[in-house]
Write a protein that holds these residues in place. Structure first.
Motif, mmCIF file in Angstrom:
data_model
loop_
_atom_site.group_PDB
_atom_site.id
_atom_site.type_symbol
_atom_site.label_atom_id
_atom_site.label_comp_id
_atom_site.label_asym_id
_atom_site.label_seq_id
_atom_site.Cartn_x
_atom_site.Cartn_y
_atom_site.Cartn_z
ATOM 1 N N HIS A 27 1.290 -48.766 -35.210
ATOM 2 C CA HIS A 27 0.619 -47.469 -35.101
ATOM 3 C C HIS A 27 -0.463 -47.523 -34.030
ATOM 4 N N GLU A 28 -1.215 -48.608 -33.990
ATOM 5 C CA GLU A 28 -2.252 -48.750 -32.968
ATOM 6 C C GLU A 28 -1.650 -48.744 -31.564
ATOM 7 N N VAL A 29 -0.547 -49.469 -31.400
ATOM 8 C CA VAL A 29 0.068 -49.590 -30.074
ATOM 9 C C VAL A 29 0.726 -48.281 -29.645
ATOM 10 N N PHE A 30 1.573 -47.713 -30.506
ATOM 11 C CA PHE A 30 2.397 -46.590 -30.079
ATOM 12 C C PHE A 30 1.712 -45.231 -30.235
ATOM 13 N N ARG A 34 -0.638 -45.593 -26.834
ATOM 14 C CA ARG A 34 0.336 -44.986 -25.938
ATOM 15 C C ARG A 34 0.517 -43.491 -26.147
ATOM 16 N N GLY A 35 -0.117 -42.953 -27.167
ATOM 17 C CA GLY A 35 -0.146 -41.512 -27.332
ATOM 18 C C GLY A 35 1.100 -40.867 -27.883
ATOM 19 N N TRP A 36 1.886 -41.606 -28.671
ATOM 20 C CA TRP A 36 3.091 -41.027 -29.268
ATOM 21 C C TRP A 36 2.693 -40.220 -30.509
ATOM 22 N N ARG A 37 2.199 -39.014 -30.298
ATOM 23 C CA ARG A 37 1.674 -38.211 -31.403
ATOM 24 C C ARG A 37 2.762 -37.833 -32.416
ATOM 25 N N ALA A 38 4.006 -37.788 -31.988
ATOM 26 C CA ALA A 38 5.091 -37.383 -32.894
ATOM 27 C C ALA A 38 5.291 -38.364 -34.033
ATOM 28 N N VAL A 39 4.850 -39.626 -33.861
ATOM 29 C CA VAL A 39 5.042 -40.626 -34.919
ATOM 30 C C VAL A 39 3.727 -40.961 -35.620
ATOM 31 N N ALA A 40 2.675 -40.178 -35.351
ATOM 32 C CA ALA A 40 1.375 -40.425 -35.993
ATOM 33 C C ALA A 40 1.460 -40.162 -37.494
ATOM 34 N N ARG A 41 0.760 -40.995 -38.264
ATOM 35 C CA ARG A 41 0.710 -40.837 -39.716
ATOM 36 C C ARG A 41 -0.718 -40.978 -40.186
ATOM 37 N N LEU A 164 12.119 -38.027 -18.492
ATOM 38 C CA LEU A 164 10.699 -38.089 -18.817
ATOM 39 C C LEU A 164 10.507 -37.889 -20.320
ATOM 40 N N ILE A 165 9.961 -38.914 -20.989
ATOM 41 C CA ILE A 165 9.705 -38.872 -22.432
ATOM 42 C C ILE A 165 8.273 -39.329 -22.675
ATOM 43 N N GLU A 166 7.482 -38.506 -23.386
ATOM 44 C CA GLU A 166 6.083 -38.845 -23.666
ATOM 45 C C GLU A 166 5.351 -39.251 -22.380
ATOM 46 N N ASN A 167 5.607 -38.462 -21.316
ATOM 47 C CA ASN A 167 4.948 -38.668 -20.010
ATOM 48 C C ASN A 167 5.297 -39.993 -19.345
ATOM 49 N N GLN A 168 6.413 -40.599 -19.762
ATOM 50 C CA GLN A 168 6.890 -41.836 -19.139
ATOM 51 C C GLN A 168 8.374 -41.681 -18.805
ATOM 52 N N TRP A 169 8.779 -42.185 -17.630
ATOM 53 C CA TRP A 169 10.193 -42.188 -17.301
ATOM 54 C C TRP A 169 10.897 -43.273 -18.115
ATOM 55 N N ALA A 170 11.982 -42.889 -18.771
ATOM 56 C CA ALA A 170 12.687 -43.818 -19.658
ATOM 57 C C ALA A 170 14.192 -43.692 -19.445
ATOM 58 N N ILE A 171 14.901 -44.755 -19.788
ATOM 59 C CA ILE A 171 16.361 -44.747 -19.727
ATOM 60 C C ILE A 171 16.915 -45.351 -21.013
ATOM 61 N N ALA A 172 18.150 -44.981 -21.320
ATOM 62 C CA ALA A 172 18.906 -45.698 -22.346
ATOM 63 C C ALA A 172 19.640 -46.838 -21.651
ATOM 64 N N ALA A 173 19.659 -47.986 -22.273
ATOM 65 C CA ALA A 173 20.258 -49.160 -21.638
ATOM 66 C C ALA A 173 20.965 -50.024 -22.659
#
Length: 213
Positions: A27-30, A34-41, A164-173
């Motif tokens: 939770h601290e990291v993500f 890193r600002g992943w508000r969608a997974v905040a609890r 672009l996901i959560e303000n970061q460019w991401a790919i599935a790999a």
């Protein structure tokens, strides 16, 4: 010395305090970092529907302190790439099967990044796959991870285009499980021998998944 413990539903009872710390650090990291508000609890633990009985957690522990982690989920069941991000694999499709597992929530605590702990975690992911008959991992990763994984000897194949996901460019790999990748990660960290710790009951994961399906 940092070692990576294999935690499953079979031995979870041996790691209650460790898992509590693990979910709080996630939770601290993500969320906090890193600002992943969608997974905040509200309870300060990163736990979602993919933290379940068939999930494996690789948890790096130094003394009694959690310093890293990786979540692994079988692709024969519900997983994030198929449920939430299938469009990221539009080119190659979502890889599934008993020997393909999804890797998510990789972290190393801030002060241990780009050092021996990071190498230990990367070696552990490969070692675990080799031990359990996993041939590939699927993952959604930020594009800045690509040079780091290449440096560690990982063979990574994009499944689609960057998004672009959560303000970061991401790919599935798709990431291959290889002895050479394990050995390269060990060499980068000055590691000799196994980094995994297995306490309590163990079971062969591929056989279990095949039986369940």
């Amino acid at each position: 010395m940092t070692q990576v413990h294999v935690i499953t539903s079979a031995n979870r009872h041996l790691y209650e305090d460790t898992l509590d710390s693990y979910h709080r650090i996630r939770h601290e990291v993500f969320v906090a970092e890193r600002g992943w508000r969608a997974v905040a609890r509200a309870d300060g633990r990163d736990i979602d529907s993919y933290d379940r009985d068939d999930t494996v957690h690789l948890v790096a522990i130094d003394g009694s302190r959690v310093v890293g982690g990786q979540r692994l989920t079988p692709t024969t069941a519900s997983h994030m790439l198929s449920d939430i991000f299938p469009e990221l694999a539009a080119v190659k499709g979502v890889p599934t099967g008993p020997s393909v597992w999804e890797a998510s929530r990789y972290f190393v605590v801030r002060e241990r990044r780009s050092g021996r702990t990071d190498c230990t975690m990367l070696a552990a992911v490969q070692e675990f796959g080799l031990d359990e008959g996993i041939t590939h991992y699927s993952a959604v990763i930020e594009t800045w991870w690509l040079p780091r994984l290449h440096e560690a000897g990982f063979v990574v194949r994009p499944l689609g285009l960057p998004t672009l996901i959560e303000n970061q460019w991401a790919i599935a790999a798709e990431i291959e499980v290889r002895e050479s990748s394990r050995d390269r990660a060990r060499a980068l960290g000055g590691i000799t021998g196994s980094v995994l710790v297995r306490r309590g009951p163990q079971f062969p994961l591929i056989r279990q998944v095949e039986h369940a399906t």
